[in-house]
Structure formats: C-alpha cells, structure tokens
Design a protein around this motif. Structure first.
Motif, short mmCIF file in Angstrom:
data_model
loop_
_atom_site.label_atom_id
_atom_site.label_comp_id
_atom_site.label_asym_id
_atom_site.label_seq_id
_atom_site.Cartn_x
_atom_site.Cartn_y
_atom_site.Cartn_z
N GLY A 171 0.82 -1.21 0.00
CA GLY A 171 0.00 0.00 0.00
C GLY A 171 0.85 1.25 0.00
N THR A 172 0.18 2.40 -0.19
CA THR A 172 0.90 3.68 -0.24
C THR A 172 0.48 4.59 0.91
OG1 THR A 172 -0.76 4.55 -1.75
CG2 THR A 172 1.24 3.63 -2.75
N GLY A 173 0.08 3.98 2.03
CA GLY A 173 -0.28 4.75 3.22
C GLY A 173 0.95 5.15 4.01
N THR A 193 3.54 -1.80 -3.22
CA THR A 193 2.33 -2.25 -3.93
C THR A 193 1.24 -1.19 -3.75
OG1 THR A 193 1.27 -3.41 -2.09
CG2 THR A 193 2.87 -4.67 -3.39
N SER A 194 0.30 -1.16 -4.68
CA SER A 194 -0.81 -0.21 -4.57
C SER A 194 -1.97 -0.69 -5.42
CB SER A 194 -0.37 1.18 -5.04
OG SER A 194 -1.45 2.09 -5.02
N SER A 195 -3.16 -0.13 -5.12
CA SER A 195 -4.33 -0.40 -5.97
C SER A 195 -4.34 0.52 -7.18
CB SER A 195 -5.60 -0.15 -5.15
OG SER A 195 -5.57 1.17 -4.63
N GLU A 198 -1.44 5.21 -10.83
CA GLU A 198 -1.10 6.62 -10.66
C GLU A 198 -0.32 6.83 -9.36
OE1 GLU A 198 -4.73 8.79 -10.94
OE2 GLU A 198 -3.68 10.69 -10.66
N LYS A 199 -0.80 6.21 -8.28
CA LYS A 199 -0.09 6.33 -6.99
C LYS A 199 1.30 5.71 -7.09
CE LYS A 199 -3.93 6.44 -3.65
NZ LYS A 199 -4.50 5.76 -2.48
N LEU A 200 1.40 4.60 -7.80
CA LEU A 200 2.72 3.94 -7.92
C LEU A 200 3.71 4.84 -8.64
CD1 LEU A 200 1.68 0.26 -8.77
CD2 LEU A 200 2.77 1.07 -6.67
N ASN A 214 0.89 -3.16 -9.00
CA ASN A 214 -0.52 -2.91 -8.75
C ASN A 214 -1.17 -4.22 -8.30
OD1 ASN A 214 -3.35 -2.61 -9.08
ND2 ASN A 214 -3.00 -0.86 -10.45
N TYR A 215 -1.65 -4.23 -7.03
CA TYR A 215 -2.20 -5.49 -6.49
C TYR A 215 -3.63 -5.76 -6.97
CZ TYR A 215 -4.23 -2.54 -2.71
OH TYR A 215 -4.91 -1.57 -2.01
N LYS A 216 -4.22 -4.76 -7.66
CA LYS A 216 -5.55 -5.01 -8.25
C LYS A 216 -5.37 -5.71 -9.60
CE LYS A 216 -8.59 -2.78 -5.55
NZ LYS A 216 -9.17 -3.53 -4.51
N GLY A 287 4.59 -10.22 14.70
CA GLY A 287 3.62 -9.16 14.96
C GLY A 287 4.33 -7.94 15.50
N ILE A 288 3.89 -6.77 15.04
CA ILE A 288 4.51 -5.52 15.50
C ILE A 288 3.51 -4.79 16.40
CG2 ILE A 288 5.36 -3.25 14.76
CD1 ILE A 288 7.27 -5.36 13.87
N THR A 289 3.96 -4.35 17.55
CA THR A 289 3.12 -3.57 18.46
C THR A 289 3.76 -2.19 18.62
OG1 THR A 289 4.34 -4.57 20.28
CG2 THR A 289 2.23 -5.57 19.75
N VAL A 290 3.62 -1.38 17.59
CA VAL A 290 4.22 -0.04 17.52
C VAL A 290 5.65 -0.11 18.04
CG1 VAL A 290 3.87 2.43 17.92
CG2 VAL A 290 1.92 0.91 17.84
N GLY A 291 5.92 0.44 19.24
CA GLY A 291 7.28 0.35 19.75
C GLY A 291 7.53 1.32 20.88
N1 LIG Z 1 0.76 -3.09 14.55
C1 LIG Z 1 1.08 -1.83 14.74
O1 LIG Z 1 1.81 -1.50 15.68
C2 LIG Z 1 0.59 -0.80 13.78
C3 LIG Z 1 1.15 0.49 13.76
C4 LIG Z 1 0.73 1.38 12.76
C5 LIG Z 1 -0.26 1.01 11.86
N2 LIG Z 1 -0.82 -0.23 11.96
C6 LIG Z 1 -1.82 -0.69 11.00
O2 LIG Z 1 -1.19 -0.75 9.73
C7 LIG Z 1 -2.14 -0.51 8.69
C8 LIG Z 1 -1.66 0.64 7.83
O3 LIG Z 1 -1.69 1.82 8.61
P1 LIG Z 1 -1.49 3.25 7.96
O4 LIG Z 1 -1.67 4.26 9.05
O5 LIG Z 1 -0.27 3.28 7.14
O6 LIG Z 1 -2.76 3.30 7.01
P2 LIG Z 1 -3.11 4.27 5.83
O7 LIG Z 1 -2.21 5.45 5.80
O8 LIG Z 1 -4.58 4.50 5.90
O9 LIG Z 1 -2.76 3.41 4.53
C9 LIG Z 1 -3.54 2.38 4.09
C10 LIG Z 1 -3.16 2.05 2.64
O10 LIG Z 1 -3.02 0.64 2.54
C11 LIG Z 1 -3.42 0.24 1.25
N3 LIG Z 1 -4.40 -0.85 1.36
C12 LIG Z 1 -5.70 -0.78 1.68
N4 LIG Z 1 -6.26 -1.98 1.60
C13 LIG Z 1 -5.29 -2.83 1.21
C14 LIG Z 1 -5.24 -4.21 0.91
N5 LIG Z 1 -6.33 -4.96 0.98
N6 LIG Z 1 -4.06 -4.74 0.52
C15 LIG Z 1 -2.94 -3.98 0.43
N7 LIG Z 1 -2.94 -2.67 0.69
C16 LIG Z 1 -4.10 -2.11 1.08
C17 LIG Z 1 -3.99 1.44 0.52
O11 LIG Z 1 -2.98 1.89 -0.38
P3 LIG Z 1 -3.29 2.01 -1.96
O12 LIG Z 1 -4.37 3.02 -2.07
O13 LIG Z 1 -2.00 2.45 -2.53
O14 LIG Z 1 -3.70 0.67 -2.44
C18 LIG Z 1 -4.21 2.43 1.64
O15 LIG Z 1 -4.05 3.76 1.25
C19 LIG Z 1 -3.46 -0.26 9.40
O16 LIG Z 1 -4.20 -1.46 9.50
C20 LIG Z 1 -3.02 0.20 10.79
O17 LIG Z 1 -4.00 0.04 11.77
C21 LIG Z 1 -0.42 -1.13 12.91
#
Ligand SMILES: NC(=O)c1ccc[n+]([C@@H]2O[C@H](COP(=O)([O-])OP(=O)(O)OC[C@H]3O[C@@H](n4cnc5c(N)ncnc54)[C@H](OP(=O)(O)O)[C@@H]3O)[C@@H](O)[C@H]2O)c1
Length: 348
Positions: A171-173, A193-195, A198-200, A214-216, A287-291
């Motif tokens: 994803g691109t978050g 990866t991204s849906s 354009e974002k890629l 592109n994962y779509k 598993g990651i729990t922030v830090g």
């Molecule tokens: N475990 C931890 O400690 C921890 C810490 C931080 C975040 N997180 C979690 O990590 C995830 C990402 O957080 P974030 O803040 O970066 O979110 P975000 O900024 O909202 O980014 C989410 C992006 O992920 C992509 N995405 C959405 N559905 C997807 C799928 N089915 N497969 C692959 N990519 C997908 C999309 O990118 P495209 O539009 O480019 O496809 C979307 O823009 C969330 O679930 C969040 O709760 C966990």
C-alpha cells in the motif's frame, strides 16, 4: 487558562462524532512537561477507533490520536532532561520506555486520552527532543511516534535490515511510505504495492521507490515480486493487509526472510496455512506492536542525521469540522502517505 480539546463524543459509529470542548490546560506534575501541540498526525488506527473497528480497548469519550509534535512551554520541578522551548515529539505509549510492548492499555488516543488538543502533559521520559534547526516541519516530525516507530521496529526491532537487502511495503499509506523512505536511506532496494498505477508512479517519482506493483491488476502480486527479484523474493515485508494478504506475502518473502505483521486492512475469505508456508520459507513472521521510546529516539536520530523528509501529503486546520474532514480524507483511501492536523502555526 483554557484550551480547545476534541473528543469522540457519543457512540463510536462515525468520525462525525468528533466534538469540540473547552477545558482547562493541565499543569505538569513534578516529572512532567507541558507541550503546546503544533501538529497531530492521523493513523488508520484513529479511523478504526472512531468507528469501533479497533481490536483493543478504547476509553469512552476519548481524546483521539496518538501522534503529536510541539514545543515545551512548562516543566515540572523535577525535570532535568528537557527545558522550556525544546521542540519534541511524544511517544505512542508513555509507559513503554524500552523493549517489547507489554499490553495495549496505555496507547494515547485509545485506552487513554490522546493528543488532539492544544496542550498535553506527558512524563518527561515520554517526550523525545527533535534535533535543533532541522528542516522538517512539525507535521513531518509528528508522523514518527506511531508510523515511524512501527516501520523502524519492523527493520531494527528483531533481525536488523542490512544495506543491499530488498524491502517490500504493501500500500501507499503512512507506514508503507515511511518504511520505503527509511529503507532507501539504509541502502535497501524497495518495492511498493498499490491499488493505483497513478499512486505507484507518484511514489516512484517522489520517494524513489525502485519498483511498483498494482495489487488489483496483479492479484497474485507475489509472482511479480519473484519476477523482479530473480525468483529469490524479498528480505523484508511491511505487511499492512493482514489475513487477506499474508499468503501473498509468504509467497513473496525470501527463504529466511522477515514479514512484519502490522495492519489489518483486508480479511481473508479463507485463511491460508500460515504455519506451513512460514515453515517452508524458514521465514520469521513477527507481529509488530508499535514500539518503545527507545525506538522513537533511534528513528528521530536517523531522520535528523540523514535529513530525511517525511511523507506528509496533506495538512488540515484545527477545529472540529476540519478534523472531521481530515478523518474522512484518510478514510477515503485517496491519500498517499500521511494526513496531519496543524494545531498551531510553526512560529507560534
Ligand atoms: N501493529 C502496529 O503496531 C501498527 C502500527 C501502525 C499502523 N498499523 C496498522 O497498519 C495498517 C496501515 O496503517 P497506515 O496508518 O499506514 O494506514 P493508511 O495510511 O490508511 O494506509 C492504508 C493504505 O493501505 C493500502 N491498502 C488498503 N487496503 C489494502 C489491501 N487490501 N491490501 C494492500 N494494501 C491495502 C492502501 O494503499 P493504496 O491506495 O495504494 O492501495 C491504503 O491507502 C493499518 O491497519 C493500521 O492500523 C499497525
């Protein structure tokens, strides 16, 4: 002295239940600092909390958001490591100084009140100083407590990333792009990866990601990863999808590679045999729990020393309507990188 505070008021069914209140500015106790908040950075977690999708405890009427950067305006009499005027970021969980997170009971903006307000008090041990004269904005720095630490933890919390290795981020978050920026600066080759094509293209151009998939259009995107890596696979994966993407990640990871299980953005229709696939690859699935605060100190130092610019895509103003707009923009998935709320102007 009073301040504006935003709370999730009422049922956690919609981001529109954010409400604004006027409350007292807290007074720091002996070992606390009072921080004037300049920027707050949103995370997907904040959407999940506002809409009851967060799998961990949440307090009623909570002040949301975990990530803020600002300036210390008062210190308790016992504080020695920080002073008025210092620019700082607060930690995700003020009780977690080092080592593994021991519970989910103290993360700001969930089980305890967070940072979407003008002033916060924190223990002095939970505020990390930003390097002097750094070019990054408060919004950029505010992205590190949750997002930055999570990506750093994925690379350095267990088996450390080495130069020349290959990193894939899904994803691109925020987590993904911050991970790409940190990994590139550490000498890794990066795949995102991204849906959206354009974002890629944008991410390759702006952040120097080496490859995009592109994962779509490539639902079995691991095949593309293997094609790009001479059939070897990648060393590190920032796995943001969860159960819906873990099978592809296990196919895409190298023998002996590392998958950091971070997000829960997609649900598997049928859960793959994770144990069998991990065994077959000799992979670490962690598993990651922030830090911890220690990890935040490390990532702040790395970003400061390398002069890295963090991926703030859009800033909204401070106020309940603007906050709702910021949440809705993040929830729409239209963003690339981080969405922030500017609580105060840079110089003030
Ligand atoms: N475990 C931890 O400690 C921890 C810490 C931080 C975040 N997180 C979690 O990590 C995830 C990402 O957080 P974030 O803040 O970066 O979110 P975000 O900024 O909202 O980014 C989410 C992006 O992920 C992509 N995405 C959405 N559905 C997807 C799928 N089915 N497969 C692959 N990519 C997908 C999309 O990118 P495209 O539009 O480019 O496809 C979307 O823009 C969330 O679930 C969040 O709760 C966990």
């Amino acid at each position: 002295m009073s301040q504006t505070v935003i709370r999730i008021n009422g049922p956690r069914t919609s981001v529109r239940n954010l409400k604004s209140f006027t409350e007292d500015i807290p007074v720091p106790t002996k070992h606390e600092v009072l921080i004037k908040v300049h920027s707050v950075s949103l995370n997907y977690r904040d959407i999940a909390i506002a809409t009851s999708g967060y799998p961990f405890p949440v307090k009623d009427n909570v002040i949301p958001c975990s990530d803020a950067a600002g300036v210390i305006v008062d210190v308790g009499e016992g504080v020695q490591n920080l002073a008025k005027g210092d620019r700082v970021v607060g930690t995700f969980d003020p009780t977690n100084l080092f080592g593994q997170q021991t519970n989910w009971l103290n993360g700001q903006g969930g089980p305890v009140d967070g940072v979407l307000r003008e002033y916060i008090t924190l223990p002095a041990t939970a505020a990390v100083k930003i390097p002097e004269n750094s070019p990054q904005s408060f919004s950029e720095w505010s992205t590190l407590p949750c997002t930055g630490v999570t990506a750093w933890n994925a690379f350095y919390g267990n088996v450390p990333l080495r130069p020349g290795q290959v990193v894939l981020a899904t994803g691109t978050g925020g987590v993904s792009l911050t991970g790409i920026i940190l990994a590139k600066a550490a000498g890794a080759t990066t795949i995102v990866t991204s849906s959206s094509d354009e974002k890629l293209e944008y991410v390759k151009r702006k952040f120097g990601a080496d490859h995009g998939i592109n994962y779509k259009t490539h639902p079995e995107w691991s095949k593309e990863v293997l094609r790009l890596t001479n059939n070897e696979g990648v060393d590190y994966i920032l796995e943001n999808g969860g159960s819906g993407t873990i099978a592809e990640s296990l196919n895409a990871v190298k023998m002996g590679g590392n998958i950091s299980v971070i997000g829960f953005l997609s649900q598997a229709k049928e859960m793959p045999d994770v144990a069998g696939l991990a065994l077959a690859k000799g992979a670490t699935v962690r598993g990651i729990t922030v830090g911890s605060t220690q990890l935040l100190q490390e990532v702040v130092r790395f970003v400061g020393t390398k002069g890295l610019r963090l991926p703030v895509e859009r800033e909204f103003g401070f106020g309940v309507q603007e906050a709702v707009q910021a949440y809705e923009y993040l929830a729409s998935g239209g963003h690339v990188g981080k969405v922030c709320i500017k609580v105060a102007e840079e110089g003030n």
